[in-house]
Design a protein around this motif. Structure first.
Motif, PDB file in Angstrom:
ATOM      1  N   PHE B  87       0.830  -1.202   0.000  1.00  0.00           N
ATOM      2  CA  PHE B  87       0.000   0.000   0.000  1.00  0.00           C
ATOM      3  C   PHE B  87       0.868   1.256   0.000  1.00  0.00           C
ATOM      4  CE2 PHE B  87      -2.559   3.368   1.858  1.00  0.00           C
ATOM      5  CZ  PHE B  87      -3.781   3.207   1.230  1.00  0.00           C
ATOM      6  N   ILE B  91       0.467   2.615  -3.750  1.00  0.00           N
ATOM      7  CA  ILE B  91      -0.608   3.613  -3.738  1.00  0.00           C
ATOM      8  C   ILE B  91      -0.056   4.992  -3.369  1.00  0.00           C
ATOM      9  CG2 ILE B  91      -2.851   4.254  -2.776  1.00  0.00           C
ATOM     10  CD1 ILE B  91      -2.932   1.678  -4.453  1.00  0.00           C
ATOM     11  N   LEU B  92       0.726   5.035  -2.302  1.00  0.00           N
ATOM     12  CA  LEU B  92       1.211   6.343  -1.845  1.00  0.00           C
ATOM     13  C   LEU B  92       2.523   6.776  -2.495  1.00  0.00           C
ATOM     14  CD1 LEU B  92       0.433   6.124   1.987  1.00  0.00           C
ATOM     15  CD2 LEU B  92      -1.012   7.047   0.161  1.00  0.00           C
ATOM     16  N   ILE B 113      -9.404  -4.819  10.353  1.00  0.00           N
ATOM     17  CA  ILE B 113     -10.310  -4.079   9.473  1.00  0.00           C
ATOM     18  C   ILE B 113      -9.569  -2.993   8.685  1.00  0.00           C
ATOM     19  CG2 ILE B 113     -11.020  -2.426  11.266  1.00  0.00           C
ATOM     20  CD1 ILE B 113     -13.786  -2.440  10.013  1.00  0.00           C
ATOM     21  N   THR B 114      -8.603  -2.368   9.308  1.00  0.00           N
ATOM     22  CA  THR B 114      -7.831  -1.331   8.616  1.00  0.00           C
ATOM     23  C   THR B 114      -7.029  -1.950   7.473  1.00  0.00           C
ATOM     24  OG1 THR B 114      -7.667  -0.088  10.681  1.00  0.00           O
ATOM     25  CG2 THR B 114      -6.124   0.506   8.930  1.00  0.00           C
ATOM     26  N   LYS B 117      -9.390  -2.819   4.661  1.00  0.00           N
ATOM     27  CA  LYS B 117      -9.838  -1.653   3.889  1.00  0.00           C
ATOM     28  C   LYS B 117      -8.723  -1.119   2.991  1.00  0.00           C
ATOM     29  CE  LYS B 117     -13.965  -0.909   5.957  1.00  0.00           C
ATOM     30  NZ  LYS B 117     -15.233  -1.259   5.325  1.00  0.00           N
ATOM     31  N   MET B 118      -7.501  -1.199   3.465  1.00  0.00           N
ATOM     32  CA  MET B 118      -6.389  -0.750   2.619  1.00  0.00           C
ATOM     33  C   MET B 118      -6.341  -1.588   1.350  1.00  0.00           C
ATOM     34  SD  MET B 118      -3.112   0.039   5.000  1.00  0.00           S
ATOM     35  CE  MET B 118      -3.035   1.467   6.077  1.00  0.00           C
ATOM     36  N   GLU B 120      -8.788  -3.321  -0.008  1.00  0.00           N
ATOM     37  CA  GLU B 120      -9.955  -3.072  -0.860  1.00  0.00           C
ATOM     38  C   GLU B 120      -9.853  -1.728  -1.561  1.00  0.00           C
ATOM     39  OE1 GLU B 120     -13.520  -3.621   1.468  1.00  0.00           O
ATOM     40  OE2 GLU B 120     -12.911  -5.672   1.982  1.00  0.00           O
ATOM     41  N   PHE B 121      -9.370  -0.756  -0.823  1.00  0.00           N
ATOM     42  CA  PHE B 121      -9.232   0.574  -1.424  1.00  0.00           C
ATOM     43  C   PHE B 121      -8.245   0.536  -2.585  1.00  0.00           C
ATOM     44  CE2 PHE B 121      -7.202   4.687  -1.902  1.00  0.00           C
ATOM     45  CZ  PHE B 121      -8.296   5.532  -1.996  1.00  0.00           C
ATOM     46  N   TYR B 124      -9.817  -1.049  -5.523  1.00  0.00           N
ATOM     47  CA  TYR B 124     -10.869  -0.193  -6.070  1.00  0.00           C
ATOM     48  C   TYR B 124     -10.288   0.919  -6.932  1.00  0.00           C
ATOM     49  CZ  TYR B 124     -15.508   1.972  -6.017  1.00  0.00           C
ATOM     50  OH  TYR B 124     -16.735   2.473  -6.372  1.00  0.00           O
ATOM     51  N   ILE B 125      -9.277   1.567  -6.404  1.00  0.00           N
ATOM     52  CA  ILE B 125      -8.661   2.671  -7.129  1.00  0.00           C
ATOM     53  C   ILE B 125      -7.964   2.177  -8.396  1.00  0.00           C
ATOM     54  CG2 ILE B 125      -6.710   4.294  -7.021  1.00  0.00           C
ATOM     55  CD1 ILE B 125      -9.150   5.408  -5.708  1.00  0.00           C
ATOM     56  N   GLN B 128     -10.851   1.498 -10.777  1.00  0.00           N
ATOM     57  CA  GLN B 128     -11.740   2.592 -11.168  1.00  0.00           C
ATOM     58  C   GLN B 128     -11.035   3.812 -11.742  1.00  0.00           C
ATOM     59  OE1 GLN B 128     -15.172   2.178 -10.972  1.00  0.00           O
ATOM     60  NE2 GLN B 128     -14.547   0.084 -10.473  1.00  0.00           N
ATOM     61  N   CYS B 129      -9.838   4.088 -11.256  1.00  0.00           N
ATOM     62  CA  CYS B 129      -9.144   5.239 -11.840  1.00  0.00           C
ATOM     63  C   CYS B 129      -7.642   5.011 -11.894  1.00  0.00           C
ATOM     64  CB  CYS B 129      -9.505   6.554 -11.162  1.00  0.00           C
ATOM     65  SG  CYS B 129      -9.722   6.492  -9.393  1.00  0.00           S
TER      66      CYS B 129
END
Lengths: 144, 144
Positions: B87, B91-92, B113-114, B117-118, B120-121, B124-125, B128-129
């Motif tokens: 991540f 991502i960053l 959970i964190t 979500k990382m 999944e995010f 997703y990104i 989607q973009c």
DNA sequence: TAAATTATTTAGGTTACTCTAACATAGGTG
DNA sequence: CACCTATGTTAGAGTAACCTAAATAATTTA
């Protein structure tokens, strides 16, 4: 953190003192004790050490103040806290209580650059594809 | 972590043992000592404790093995590590060495959970973009 | 203002982790 | 197969946290 010769726990004391003062003005051993979930003697121990290291001004039975150095550290830690918690909730859609807990730990370790990139990334995504982000957060919410 | 009655440091020992075994097969006190940057007696102490707690099989001068419970913890920690490091870099756009260090710390604290979500995010990104993400990473690279 | 209550501090002890120095074992080599 | 070197282990001690119980100081109240 280690580079400044300050431990995670010491950072936590400084941050607690900083936040208590911000909200209440004058603070007492008891307040810190309550906030950090430790007994008063532990607080006194910590205050002595922090005072020797020049982060806190402290004399027996007297009021507790942060020095300039102490404020700097506390503020920097707290800034990271805010930033992390925001990222976790507003970008990843993590429940606030969980986000708080994670931020509370990570704030003591995260590199400056990582925090910076999180901020920039959040800004970028919010600008460039706000709808996608909104959709992601909506889906997360629906799951719970 | 605390809920399993295992400390951050114990988790680090388990993860180190796990990774060394994965890469070398049979491992020795010396290997763990080197990997964690502590002296051999500290490793022996740790092995005794981990053995008492049922995470490691260990007899004096004998080989070092993880139990089922030990493997579970090590794998779960390592999975978090991988995920966090990915991540941070993908991502960053954080430099790999910094990302590693941050992952090494946060892996011991991050809520399930964190981490979830990382993941999944990121997915997703990327779906989607992808172009926006690519652009962000490119800009980050150009700055350094 | 003296007594009672509350807050703070000291004294002394515990646990987790680390270290160095000294001792013990195992395995390879003459 | 005895010795030497590597490695591993024990013993003893230090540091940073924390705690409880007892003593002291400060504050409130009768």
């Amino acid at each position: 953190m280690r580079s400044l010769g300050i431990s995670k726990r010491e950072e936590e004391y400084l941050e607690a003192i900083y936040l208590l003062q911000k909200n209440k003005g004058v603070i007492r051993v008891k307040d810190i004790s309550k906030k950090l979930g430790v007994r008063p003697p532990s607080v006194v121990d910590a205050l002595k050490k922090l005072s020797e290291k020049g982060f806190v001004e402290y004399e027996k039975y007297d009021r507790i103040l942060l020095t300039k150095k102490g404020i700097e550290i506390a503020e920097s830690t707290y800034q990271k806290h805010i930033l992390l918690a925001k990222f976790f909730t507003e970008i990843l859609g993590i429940p606030p209580d969980i986000a708080e807990e994670d931020a509370c730990q990570f704030e003591h370790y995260v590199h400056e650059i990582t925090a910076e990139k999180m901020k920039e990334f959040a800004q970028y995504i919010q600008d460039q594809c706000p709808y996608v982000l909104k959709q992601f957060l909506k889906e997360q919410k629906e799951k719970s």
